[in-house]
Write a protein that holds these residues in place. Structure first.
Motif, PDB file in Angstrom:
ATOM      1  N   ARG A  41       2.634  55.265  35.944  1.00 30.82           N
ATOM      2  CA  ARG A  41       3.054  53.966  36.464  1.00 30.82           C
ATOM      3  C   ARG A  41       2.263  53.599  37.720  1.00 30.82           C
ATOM      4  O   ARG A  41       1.801  52.464  37.861  1.00 30.82           O
ATOM      5  N   ARG A  42       2.060  54.573  38.595  1.00 33.10           N
ATOM      6  CA  ARG A  42       1.303  54.316  39.814  1.00 33.10           C
ATOM      7  C   ARG A  42      -0.169  54.038  39.513  1.00 33.10           C
ATOM      8  O   ARG A  42      -0.811  53.210  40.168  1.00 33.10           O
TER       9      ARG A  42
ATOM     10  N   ILE B  45      -2.326  50.839  40.541  1.00 29.19           N
ATOM     11  CA  ILE B  45      -3.602  50.955  41.253  1.00 29.19           C
ATOM     12  C   ILE B  45      -4.654  50.085  40.594  1.00 29.19           C
ATOM     13  O   ILE B  45      -5.421  49.372  41.271  1.00 29.19           O
ATOM     14  N   VAL B  46      -4.707  50.105  39.256  1.00 35.36           N
ATOM     15  CA  VAL B  46      -5.679  49.289  38.529  1.00 35.36           C
ATOM     16  C   VAL B  46      -5.459  47.804  38.821  1.00 35.36           C
ATOM     17  O   VAL B  46      -6.407  47.056  39.082  1.00 35.36           O
ATOM     18  N   LEU B  47      -4.200  47.377  38.790  1.00 29.40           N
ATOM     19  CA  LEU B  47      -3.899  45.960  39.050  1.00 29.40           C
ATOM     20  C   LEU B  47      -4.228  45.567  40.492  1.00 29.40           C
ATOM     21  O   LEU B  47      -4.765  44.478  40.738  1.00 29.40           O
TER      22      LEU B  47
ATOM     23  N   SER C 280     -11.463  51.572  47.992  1.00 21.73           N
ATOM     24  CA  SER C 280     -10.120  51.214  47.526  1.00 21.73           C
ATOM     25  C   SER C 280      -9.565  52.262  46.577  1.00 21.73           C
ATOM     26  O   SER C 280      -8.369  52.590  46.643  1.00 21.73           O
ATOM     27  N   ILE C 281     -10.404  52.806  45.709  1.00 21.37           N
ATOM     28  CA  ILE C 281      -9.928  53.846  44.784  1.00 21.37           C
ATOM     29  C   ILE C 281      -9.474  55.062  45.566  1.00 21.37           C
ATOM     30  O   ILE C 281      -8.390  55.615  45.321  1.00 21.37           O
ATOM     31  N   PHE C 282     -10.297  55.496  46.513  1.00 17.79           N
ATOM     32  CA  PHE C 282      -9.920  56.668  47.313  1.00 17.79           C
ATOM     33  C   PHE C 282      -8.641  56.419  48.092  1.00 17.79           C
ATOM     34  O   PHE C 282      -7.753  57.284  48.151  1.00 17.79           O
TER      35      PHE C 282
ATOM     36  N   PHE D 145      -5.283  58.570  47.366  1.00 14.03           N
ATOM     37  CA  PHE D 145      -4.734  59.430  48.419  1.00 14.03           C
ATOM     38  C   PHE D 145      -3.289  59.040  48.742  1.00 14.03           C
ATOM     39  O   PHE D 145      -2.480  59.906  49.092  1.00 14.03           O
ATOM     40  N   ASN D 146      -2.956  57.773  48.647  1.00 14.84           N
ATOM     41  CA  ASN D 146      -1.558  57.377  48.826  1.00 14.84           C
ATOM     42  C   ASN D 146      -0.675  57.969  47.742  1.00 14.84           C
ATOM     43  O   ASN D 146       0.464  58.401  48.001  1.00 14.84           O
TER      44      ASN D 146
END
Length: 520
Positions: free
Chosen positions: A19-20, A24-26, A496-498, A502-503
């Protein structure tokens, strides 16, 4: 077989992660669209060409317009860029080209490796030492050590990054390179450094006046002995550890690992750790031959795995009824002993680096010495000499923050009811701190670490500028100045991916640190 409750828990974690990841993708899709459109409208990327006096100016502008799709409106051009990104799933990632015609994927890959090389070491050191210093400061609240750490932390909080970098250039690089012309530590410096080191050690250990005095004397004498040894052995020109110092490092690692994991009263764990340290000393001779005949990273990784397996085997043999604790202490000792053996071999290349740099090995700019050819060991020590100053700059600023955060977090936890209850039950102080207080104090630190790492991956812009380090931060700044859209978006995508990943890892770390927190 797993208990049904465990299976349900694993399923909840898996569903949460999926779900996360979808979120992230959106988030990346929406944010990248906004960034792309705003950056595209921030200026004219062909401004330099339009002011050119080249006879083929019109052809150059037309070629750049076609290559970068500048004749397409920014919202539609975004989807052209996104199509190149989605080619990643077929193994053909395409982030476009820079204004100068370079492939962004290649340029970004080189910059990302430089940034990771810089940030990873600095972050690991800052997190490790920052948390350790902060925790000790909290346990020695209102002591001389606590006041000293607080003062130093606030000083580094107040200093700007570029100023710290310049101070390190002047005192660590230029000063140390000058010192290497006559590398002898003066007697006055030995006395002063030894006294300061003894004070720090005694203050960190704490205790009543008699114990403080013993620790102070021990720390002072030990520090003086190390400095005198450096003078006598010509360490600064021909550094090495050898079996003696590898043994000392192994014994220290064994004692500390045992004390932190189970306490020195556990003789089995202590015996396993000390035996592992002894094996580390004995292995120095055969490992030197192995490195001589196989000077490559494959051999280094293979020997590291063997060292950890030996530590686990020794811990299992010594463990008795509680093998897990002995294995843990022995493996930690094996890690530090193996690291000391590797560092000793890399140190052997120091004289070659001195010769190739005219006796001034500590670099102030760049990530490598131009036209330096040699063994893997020479390359490693050259990388160290270049990464040292920017790493110290990032580490000192971050370490100050982590030490303050960890101190405040542990002080807050130590006042909780469950800590007072653990003490009232008669548990040893080490158990109260390590198993009850320390673990819960790490929960807020996990959030800070996640945000910091995600941000640093984007490039320590000021640090990279000061040390001419060609990482993602410098790439991003240069691209902004030229309104070079594709590099801007490439750096944004990686950053942004990192940051988002990490979050996610921070949220998962909460459940590992505190079982009361559920991902659902």
């Amino acid at each position: 077989m797993e208990h049904p409750t465990q299976q349900k828990g694993h399923g909840a974690v898996f569903a949460y992660v999926i779900r996360r990841l979808l979120i992230i993708v959106l988030v990346i899709f929406a944010a990248s669209f906004l960034i792309y459109v705003m950056a595209a409208n921030a200026g004219d990327p062909l401004e330099t060409l339009r002011g050119s006096t080249a006879p083929n100016k019109a052809q150059l502008i037309a070629a750049a317009t076609q290559r970068l799709h500048l004749d397409v409106s920014p919202p539609l051009r975004y989807f052209i860029w996104l199509g190149g990104v989605l080619k990643l799933f077929v193994g053909d990632l395409d982030l476009g080209q820079t204004l100068s015609g370079l492939d962004v994927t290649t340029v970004l890959g080189q910059s990302m490796w430089s940034t990771l090389q810089l940030v990873t070491v600095a972050s690991l050191l800052a997190i490790t030492f920052g948390i350790a210093i902060g925790m000790i400061s909290a346990l020695r609240q209102y002591s001389g050590f606590d006041y000293a750490v607080t003062l130093v932390a606030f000083v580094f909080f107040a200093l700007p990054v570029f100023w710290v970098g310049q101070l390190l250039k002047l005192n660590v690089a230029i000063g140390f390179n000058d010192f290497l012309q006559h590398p002898v530590i003066p007697t006055v410096a030995i006395v002063v450094i030894s006294i300061v080191a003894g004070f720090i050690w005694a203050s960190a250990m704490g205790g009543q006046l008699r114990r403080w005095g013993i620790n102070f004397a021990g720390g002072t004498v030990a520090s003086a002995a190390v400095l005198i040894y450096a003078n006598v052995s010509n360490f600064f020109l021909q550094p090495n550890l050898g079996p003696l110092w590898i043994g000392i490092i192994g014994v220290i690692a064994a004692v500390v690992a045992t004390q932190l994991t189970t306490g020195l009263s556990n003789r089995r764990a202590l015996g396993a750790a000390l035996t592992t340290a002894l094996i580390g000393v004995i292995s120095w001779w055969p490992v030197q031959f192995a490195f001589y005949y196989f000077p490559n990273w494959g051999a280094i990784i293979g020997l590291a795995v063997i060292a950890l397996l030996i530590g686990a085997a020794v811990g299992w043999l010594f463990g008795g009824d509680d093998r897990r604790v002995s294995i843990r202490a022995a493996v930690i000792t094996a890690f530090f002993s193996a690291g000391a053996v590797l560092i000793d071999r890399i140190m052997g290349a120091w004289p070659d680096l001195m010769q190739n740099t005219s006796g001034r090995p500590i670099a102030t700019i760049g990530s490598e010495t131009p036209n330096l050819n040699g063994s893997i060991w020479l390359t490693a020590v050259d990388s160290f000499s270049h990464v040292l100053l920017p790493t110290l700059t990032i580490m000192l600023i971050s370490l100050a923050a982590y030490s303050r955060y960890s101190r405040g977090s542990l002080l807050e936890v130590m006042s909780m009811d469950y800590v007072r209850t653990a003490r009232a039950k008669g548990l040893p102080e080490r158990t109260v701190i390590m198993r009850h207080a320390f673990r819960n104090a790490l929960i807020p630190i996990a959030t800070i670490v996640a945000f910091d790492l995600g941000g640093l991956i984007g490039g320590a812009v000021i640090t990279e500028t000061v040390f001419a380090w060609k990482g993602m931060g410098l790439l991003f700044v240069n691209a902004l100045r030229q309104v070079d859209l594709n590099p801007i978006m490439g750096v944004f995508l990686v950053t942004s991916i990192f940051a988002l990943v990490f979050n996610l890892l921070a949220d998962l770390a909460y459940t590992a640190l505190d079982p009361r927190i559920r991902v659902s």
